[in-house]
Design a protein around this motif. Structure first.
Motif, PDB file in Angstrom:
ATOM      1  N   VAL A 180      -8.240   5.399  -4.859  1.00  0.00           N
ATOM      2  CA  VAL A 180      -7.073   6.231  -5.183  1.00  0.00           C
ATOM      3  C   VAL A 180      -5.898   5.391  -5.703  1.00  0.00           C
ATOM      4  O   VAL A 180      -4.766   5.867  -5.763  1.00  0.00           O
ATOM      5  CB  VAL A 180      -6.635   7.062  -3.952  1.00  0.00           C
TER       6      VAL A 180
ATOM      7  N   LEU B  65      -6.815  -1.302   8.888  1.00  0.00           N
ATOM      8  CA  LEU B  65      -6.713   0.146   9.069  1.00  0.00           C
ATOM      9  C   LEU B  65      -6.083   0.428  10.420  1.00  0.00           C
ATOM     10  O   LEU B  65      -6.517  -0.089  11.446  1.00  0.00           O
ATOM     11  CB  LEU B  65      -8.111   0.782   9.047  1.00  0.00           C
TER      12      LEU B  65
ATOM     13  N   LEU C 181     -12.349   0.532   2.413  1.00  0.00           N
ATOM     14  CA  LEU C 181     -12.876  -0.413   1.427  1.00  0.00           C
ATOM     15  C   LEU C 181     -12.061  -1.710   1.422  1.00  0.00           C
ATOM     16  O   LEU C 181     -12.610  -2.808   1.448  1.00  0.00           O
ATOM     17  CB  LEU C 181     -12.873   0.236   0.045  1.00  0.00           C
TER      18      LEU C 181
ATOM     19  N   ILE D  19      -6.458   7.082   1.571  1.00  0.00           N
ATOM     20  CA  ILE D  19      -7.318   8.068   2.239  1.00  0.00           C
ATOM     21  C   ILE D  19      -8.112   7.433   3.393  1.00  0.00           C
ATOM     22  O   ILE D  19      -9.011   8.042   3.954  1.00  0.00           O
ATOM     23  CB  ILE D  19      -8.296   8.726   1.239  1.00  0.00           C
ATOM     24  N   GLY D  20      -7.802   6.175   3.692  1.00  0.00           N
ATOM     25  CA  GLY D  20      -8.418   5.524   4.842  1.00  0.00           C
ATOM     26  C   GLY D  20      -9.897   5.252   4.696  1.00  0.00           C
ATOM     27  O   GLY D  20     -10.638   5.265   5.678  1.00  0.00           O
TER      28      GLY D  20
ATOM     29  N   ALA E 295      -4.375   2.437   5.721  1.00  0.00           N
ATOM     30  CA  ALA E 295      -4.407   0.977   5.673  1.00  0.00           C
ATOM     31  C   ALA E 295      -3.002   0.418   5.519  1.00  0.00           C
ATOM     32  O   ALA E 295      -2.113   1.074   4.978  1.00  0.00           O
ATOM     33  CB  ALA E 295      -5.279   0.523   4.509  1.00  0.00           C
TER      34      ALA E 295
ATOM     35  N   CYS F  74      -9.879   0.115  -5.008  1.00  0.00           N
ATOM     36  CA  CYS F  74      -9.349   1.240  -4.217  1.00  0.00           C
ATOM     37  C   CYS F  74      -9.540   2.542  -4.998  1.00  0.00           C
ATOM     38  O   CYS F  74      -9.081   2.664  -6.133  1.00  0.00           O
ATOM     39  CB  CYS F  74      -7.868   1.021  -3.915  1.00  0.00           C
TER      40      CYS F  74
ATOM     41  N   ILE G 299       0.841  -1.191   0.000  1.00  0.00           N
ATOM     42  CA  ILE G 299       0.000   0.000   0.000  1.00  0.00           C
ATOM     43  C   ILE G 299       0.876   1.240   0.000  1.00  0.00           C
ATOM     44  O   ILE G 299       1.830   1.346   0.782  1.00  0.00           O
ATOM     45  CB  ILE G 299      -0.941   0.017   1.226  1.00  0.00           C
TER      46      ILE G 299
HETATM   47  S1  SF4 Z   1      -9.176   1.022  -0.368  1.00  0.00           S
HETATM   48 FE1  SF4 Z   1      -7.386   2.282  -0.845  1.00  0.00          FE
HETATM   49  S2  SF4 Z   1      -7.816   4.307   0.035  1.00  0.00           S
HETATM   50 FE2  SF4 Z   1      -9.259   2.852   0.926  1.00  0.00          FE
HETATM   51  S3  SF4 Z   1      -8.295   2.235   2.857  1.00  0.00           S
HETATM   52 FE3  SF4 Z   1      -7.698   0.718   1.290  1.00  0.00          FE
HETATM   53  S4  SF4 Z   1      -5.734   1.464   0.453  1.00  0.00           S
HETATM   54 FE4  SF4 Z   1      -6.679   3.161   1.567  1.00  0.00          FE
END
Ligand code: SF4
Length: 69
Positions: A63, A35, A24, A20-21, A40, A61, A14
């Protein structure tokens, strides 16, 4: 094949500066992602049993912070 926990070739990481936490990935593959605070992290590399979920999280994800190494 009786070993359900065998490793796969999939390895994930990651980009914590992009995450952005949103939660997901941790909701989709809680055995792989966790998290801590608002970021994460990878707590265990995917196994055969959860590789599909890990890949789903990677692709979803928002982003693109999850990378396959
Ligand atoms: S899905 Fe992507 S943005 Fe969301 S917590 Fe996981 S790594 Fe972070």
């Amino acid at each position: 094949m009786q070993n359900r926990e065998r490793r796969t070739n999939m390895k994930v990481s990651i980009d914590e500066s992009s995450c952005i936490g949103c939660g997901l990935c941790t909701g989709t593959a809680p055995e792989v992602f966790e998290l801590s605070g608002s970021v994460a992290s990878v707590i265990a590399q995917p196994t055969a049993a959860n590789e599909a979920a890990a890949r789903e999280a990677l692709e979803a994800c928002p982003v693109d912070a999850i990378h396959e190494d």
